[in-house]
Enzyme design. Structure first.
Site, PDB file in Angstrom:
ATOM      1  N   GLU A  40      -0.739  -6.003  -8.251  1.00  0.00           N
ATOM      2  CA  GLU A  40       0.731  -5.987  -8.164  1.00  0.00           C
ATOM      3  C   GLU A  40       1.218  -7.078  -7.207  1.00  0.00           C
ATOM      4  O   GLU A  40       2.233  -7.731  -7.447  1.00  0.00           O
ATOM      5  CB  GLU A  40       1.210  -4.601  -7.718  1.00  0.00           C
ATOM      6  CG  GLU A  40       0.905  -3.549  -8.788  1.00  0.00           C
ATOM      7  CD  GLU A  40       1.494  -2.194  -8.468  1.00  0.00           C
ATOM      8  OE1 GLU A  40       2.558  -1.866  -9.015  1.00  0.00           O
ATOM      9  OE2 GLU A  40       0.883  -1.461  -7.669  1.00  0.00           O
ATOM     10  N   GLU A  74      -4.473   2.868 -11.991  1.00  0.00           N
ATOM     11  CA  GLU A  74      -3.736   4.044 -11.499  1.00  0.00           C
ATOM     12  C   GLU A  74      -3.780   5.231 -12.452  1.00  0.00           C
ATOM     13  O   GLU A  74      -3.897   6.378 -12.026  1.00  0.00           O
ATOM     14  CB  GLU A  74      -2.259   3.677 -11.224  1.00  0.00           C
ATOM     15  CG  GLU A  74      -2.040   2.785 -10.014  1.00  0.00           C
ATOM     16  CD  GLU A  74      -2.308   1.315 -10.260  1.00  0.00           C
ATOM     17  OE1 GLU A  74      -2.758   0.960 -11.382  1.00  0.00           O
ATOM     18  OE2 GLU A  74      -2.083   0.507  -9.348  1.00  0.00           O
TER      19      GLU A  74
END
Ligand code: NAD
Length: 644
Positions: free
Chosen positions: A113, A133
């Protein structure tokens, strides 16, 4: 200190990520806070460009610190935590000068990210990328779920987020996740070049189409159907949330960023994420328990080339060990050799015993046969070699000398668990070497004290016995298996018994002192031993079970079916804990999830009991005892959980 900032003569800022006291970089709160301050400083300084790189040997960044949010259930707290991280990434994305992530090794989760918030990404050829995730029951929420579909084709982005799978550098270049892949020696020059000259990218057609709400609706429908084949939204909500957000906002605008925070906090506060995160942490702990011994096993000798021995041999071979495989039956050996490469040696006479560092016995589940094998090994093995047994149900105390249990699970290539079993007389260094061997071959070891069936089979046996009772009462096997898989187990009891082998199950049940169910004895008498003979509870065609509806649907609720088969399992787990067979409920849960595929999102049998309430489970056992008989009597050990 987590970051080091230098500016060179071209006024390019080089920001080195380097977590103090850590082997790898983690974006924990302190690192994110420090980054925030550095970005403010850089904004004022206005360098020509910023390059972010890692000082760690094997990775760019492993992601956020999962320990920081593993236990939180307070929505406001989770929200403020995630929003502050998201804001730092936004600050990075908003810098007015070119920003470049220079990536090597692992670039995972929050690390990716961070890279996505940079204007450019350059990867060394060893780089590996993932947004894992979803495997923890959550979703990216530092802008990743918005920036990834902006950066690469939205379908590819969804695929990455929905599987959590890892992709390699060249594939990342192909799909546009990185702008260039370069060898290590050119890394700094490549970063400097892009810092000074920039890089032109064209917008994919996929992106333009994804701007159309109707297109997104159709694509999301198609993707949702695919995911529904693998996951139940009630059990695993995260992938569906990712699809919904993308469909609604198309990775655009403020709302998309608000939506990812909103779904993240609800997912994280939910029980699936809690259980999957706990499981991940348990996995890390178990891996670490095998790391103690430096000395590696080089040569393994496996005796018995059947279902288990053959697969253990192939697995060890794939892990780079030299393996000799012994079987008195040449046909069994040739079946395995057909799948083997160079370093698997067929060995009818057992010559490999004299050279092996570790000898694993995996012959028939018959005490006399095993005893003869161990006596033979003793005369031939080299001093200091380790002798292990893969027995599923015979107590190691029955063997002629101290032997460590290294109990694999079927199918070996899929089940991560091995039980490393010790008796009181087994030297501790042998147990540690066995743990380290499990780690060496990429398995998860749990330490178990000797008893018939150890932890997993001892607890699974009453579950399978009750399943057999339901079948004898007339419940079709498909109906039972469906109820159990709907509950979340990876496979139903019918498929599990067929996979293990009906003969092996019979031996296990008998060794555990239980009475074998008639349905099992009848099938065995017909030679139906399960998948290996093409017929068991199911008939197999090309290795796949053929559905056949036998028996009449019982008008018994799914809830009662689940209670009838789970209560005896939980009862036995409690007994194991009471007797010190394992030391913690964590080990029990890991054992049953990684050994037989207990529903991962439920966190294992003991977590399930905890969530239901130990008192309630205990009282249920007593009422089932009255209704169905002595097999439901609460075992000793319950005093650890309820006031008796
Ligand atoms: P299997 O019947 O498929 O294979 C046993 C093999 O051992 C056969 O090929 C046989 O020829 C060979 N053998 C027998 N006696 C021998 C001897 N004296 N010398 C050399 N080879 C000999 O059995 P399996 O399912 O692979 O089980 C093997 C062991 O692993 C058992 O102890 C079983 O309890 C255990 N185990 C089985 C499972 C499972 O799911 N099947 C799981 C974990 C552990």
């Amino acid at each position: 200190m987590n970051w080091q900032l230098n500016t060179d003569i071209d006024n390019i800022a080089w920001l080195h990520f380097d977590n103090e006291h850590n082997k790898v970089n983690i974006l924990h709160s302190a690192a994110v806070k420090e980054l925030d301050q550095i970005l403010d400083e850089l904004k004022n300084k206005n360098p020509k460009a910023l390059v972010i790189l890692s000082n760690k040997e094997a990775s760019f960044c492993m992601g956020a610190d999962i320990h920081e949010f593993a236990d939180s259930t307070d929505l406001d707290q989770i929200k403020s935590h995630v929003i502050s991280g998201q804001a730092v990434m936004q600050k990075l994305a908003d810098l007015p000068f070119p920003t470049i992530a220079l990536i090597h090794g692992f670039c995972l989760g929050g690390g990716l990210e961070l890279a996505l918030a940079c204007r450019y990404r350059i990867a060394e050829d060893n780089a590996l990328f993932a947004l894992p995730e979803v495997r923890l029951g959550i979703q990216p929420a530092w802008g990743g779920s918005v920036r990834l579909p902006q950066t690469i084709h939205p379908l590819k982005a969804l695929n990455m987020m929905l599987t959590g799978g890892m992709i390699k550098a060249y594939f990342a270049k192909k799909i546009g996740l990185v702008d260039a892949v370069i060898p290590k020696r050119q890394r700094l020059n490549a970063a400097r070049y892009i810092a000074l000259n920039g890089f032109k990218r064209s917008k994919h057609l996929g992106h333009r189409l994804a701007d159309i709400a109707l297109v997104r609706k159709c694509v999301a429908f198609f993707v949702r159907q695919q995911v529904l084949k693998k996951a139940n939204p009630a059990h695993y909500p995260a992938p569906f949330q990712i699809i919904d957000n993308w469909q609604k906002y198309g990775a655009k605008g403020k709302e998309a960023y608000v939506a990812e925070v909103d779904s993240f906090m609800h997912l994280l506060a939910g029980s699936t994420a809690k259980n999957l995160i706990r499981l991940f942490l348990l996995q890390e702990q178990l891996k670490a328990s095998g790391k103690k011994v430096e000395e590696k096993i080089k040569h393994v000798h496996v005796i018995g080339a059947g279902t288990m021995g053959g697969d253990i041999a192939l697995w060890c071979m794939q892990k780079g060990l030299t393996v000799s495989l012994q079987d008195k039956n040449a046909q069994a050996l040739s079946r395995v050799m057909a799948h083997a490469a160079d370093n698997l040696i067929p060995d009818v006479n057992g010559d490999g015993i004299a050279h092996a560092d570790l000898i694993i016995e995996a012959v028939f589940e018959d005490l006399a046969v095993k005893q003869a094998v161990f006596n033979d090994i003793k005369n031939k093995m080299k001093p200091n070699a380790i002798v292990a047994s893969n027995t599923s149900s015979i107590s190691l105390a029955e063997f002629p000398y101290p032997i460590v249990g290294i109990h694999f699970f079927n199918p070996v290539a899929k089940m991560q668990l091995v039980e490393v079993v010790h008796t009181d007389t087994l030297p501790e260094d042998i147990r540690n070497k066995a743990l380290s061997f499990a780690h060496q071959i990429g398995k998860l070891p749990i330490k178990v004290k000797d008893c018939p069936g150890f932890l997993v089979n001892r607890s699974v046996a009453p579950y399978l016995l009750e399943s057999a009772r339901l079948i004898e009462e007339g419940m079709p096997i498909e109906q039972l298996d469906k109820i159990v898989t709907d509950f979340g187990m990876i496979m139903g009891p019918g498929i599990l018994i067929d996979l293990v082998g009906l003969d092996i199950c019979l031996a296990a049940v008998t060794n555990l002192g239980a009475t074998a169910p008639k349905v099992l004895l009848d099938k065995i008498a017909h030679g139906y031993l399960g998948k290996k003979t093409g017929e068991g509870f199911y008939t197999y065609k090309n290795g796949k079970p053929v559905k056949m509806h036998t028996g009449t649907d019982l008008s018994i609720s799914s809830e009662i079916v689940i209670e009838r088969i789970l209560l005896p399992m939980i009862n036995e787990c409690v007994a194991c804990l009471g007797e010190g067979i394992v030391e913690s409920t964590d080990e029990i849960d890991a054992g049953l999830i990684f050994g037989i595929g207990f529903a991962p999102f439920r966190g294992g049998p003991m977590q399930y009991a905890k969530d239901q309430g130990y008192e309630k489970i205990y009282e249920k056992l007593k009422s089932y005892q009255e209704k169905y008989g002595q097999r439901f009597v609460p075992k000793s050990g319950w005093d650890l959980f309820v006031k008796l």
